[in-house]
Design an enzyme around this catalytic site. Sequence first.
Site, mmCIF file in Angstrom:
data_model
loop_
_atom_site.group_PDB
_atom_site.id
_atom_site.type_symbol
_atom_site.label_atom_id
_atom_site.label_comp_id
_atom_site.label_asym_id
_atom_site.label_seq_id
_atom_site.Cartn_x
_atom_site.Cartn_y
_atom_site.Cartn_z
ATOM 1 N N ASP A 93 -39.221 36.557 -25.193
ATOM 2 C CA ASP A 93 -39.737 35.517 -24.299
ATOM 3 C C ASP A 93 -39.028 34.176 -24.425
ATOM 4 O O ASP A 93 -39.511 33.160 -23.932
ATOM 5 C CB ASP A 93 -41.231 35.317 -24.552
ATOM 6 C CG ASP A 93 -41.512 34.717 -25.923
ATOM 7 O OD1 ASP A 93 -40.758 35.026 -26.867
ATOM 8 O OD2 ASP A 93 -42.474 33.947 -26.045
ATOM 9 N N GLU A 94 -37.857 34.160 -25.061
ATOM 10 C CA GLU A 94 -37.184 32.879 -25.271
ATOM 11 C C GLU A 94 -35.674 33.075 -25.320
ATOM 12 O O GLU A 94 -35.183 34.059 -25.855
ATOM 13 C CB GLU A 94 -37.683 32.265 -26.587
ATOM 14 C CG GLU A 94 -37.242 30.859 -26.831
ATOM 15 C CD GLU A 94 -37.916 30.263 -28.064
ATOM 16 O OE1 GLU A 94 -37.806 29.041 -28.246
ATOM 17 O OE2 GLU A 94 -38.535 31.017 -28.834
#
Length: 351
Positions: A93-94
């Site tokens: 998610d990053e």
Amino acid sequence: MDAFYASVEQHDNPALKGKAIAVGGQHRGVVAAASYEARKFGVRSAMPSKTAKQKCPDLIFVPPRFPRYKEVSRQIREIFYEYTDLVEPLSLDEAYLDVTENKKGMESANLIAKEIRRKIFEKTGLTASAGISVNKFLAKVASDINKPNGQKTIHPDKIETFLEELPVEKFYGVGKVTANKMFSLGIYKGKDLKKRSIEDLTRLFGKSGAHYYNVVRGIHTSEVKPHRIQKSVAVERTFSEDLFEEQQVNEKLESLSEELHSRLQKNNILGRTLTLKIKYKDFSLYTRSITQEDYFSLPEQYLKTGKKLWELRPFDKPVRLLGLSLSHLNTEEKKQVSVQLKIPFEEFDDR
């Protein structure tokens, strides 16, 4: 992404929207992710589920669905690659993006971030936050400023002022232990940290001292690396019932060895260092490693070495978690072309 795992669950199950939820095991596990509604009660990732439930009695536990999270992550990265090939994933998610030379020919990094966030929402129904600045450290710090569903630019002319007023616990890489040590030394903000010499910081914090000396001055030369090196592969299990017997441990180690071998085979990975992780009933943690000259390659080798490491354990206490990991892998780093950052900035932040 904003509370990624929890947000995916709330998106896929509308009945969970607006409720305090935690992704993870309810009885014996830990919280993998908490919704913003749960965070208001102090529920955080890596917190024991029992503690989370005490903080938020109405907390709803949802079992993790990693294949689904990976699917959404791939959709998000497809959007990133519309703008640049210089994408360095940190997790599902990053990621860091270098948009100095972007595929759209856009001159505003602010507008690129805003457009990417809009596309993510249109494609997945999820919100994302962004940080924009001249290097990875500053962009990372900025990405947390206007969460959730916002973005923050640290303009080159504002870097010095921003960092001097930033609380040291907000510096990326400064954990709770380091922050408390800095507090005890009278270092509360960047301006306090800036007063310390590099020799002083190195004496107090070892190799990290030079890093703190540089980043508080806005210096961070790490490039965006599209091909990050995988440094380790790990498998671990938290058990529904504590393990007391040697035979139970051996059976779990055999299962973990098979699973580790399966993961390694899929990616053609070998390693030379095997680490055993033990978490006891009282949550005390113990790890021990063995490094050999030749690569481990068979589940029998992982099991034999795991048992040997188990025999070296310092305590005979009930075990709640076992894990095996392999490091010193046969993966090689690919050198990236150095690109000087010259991103045009604007004097506003898009929410």
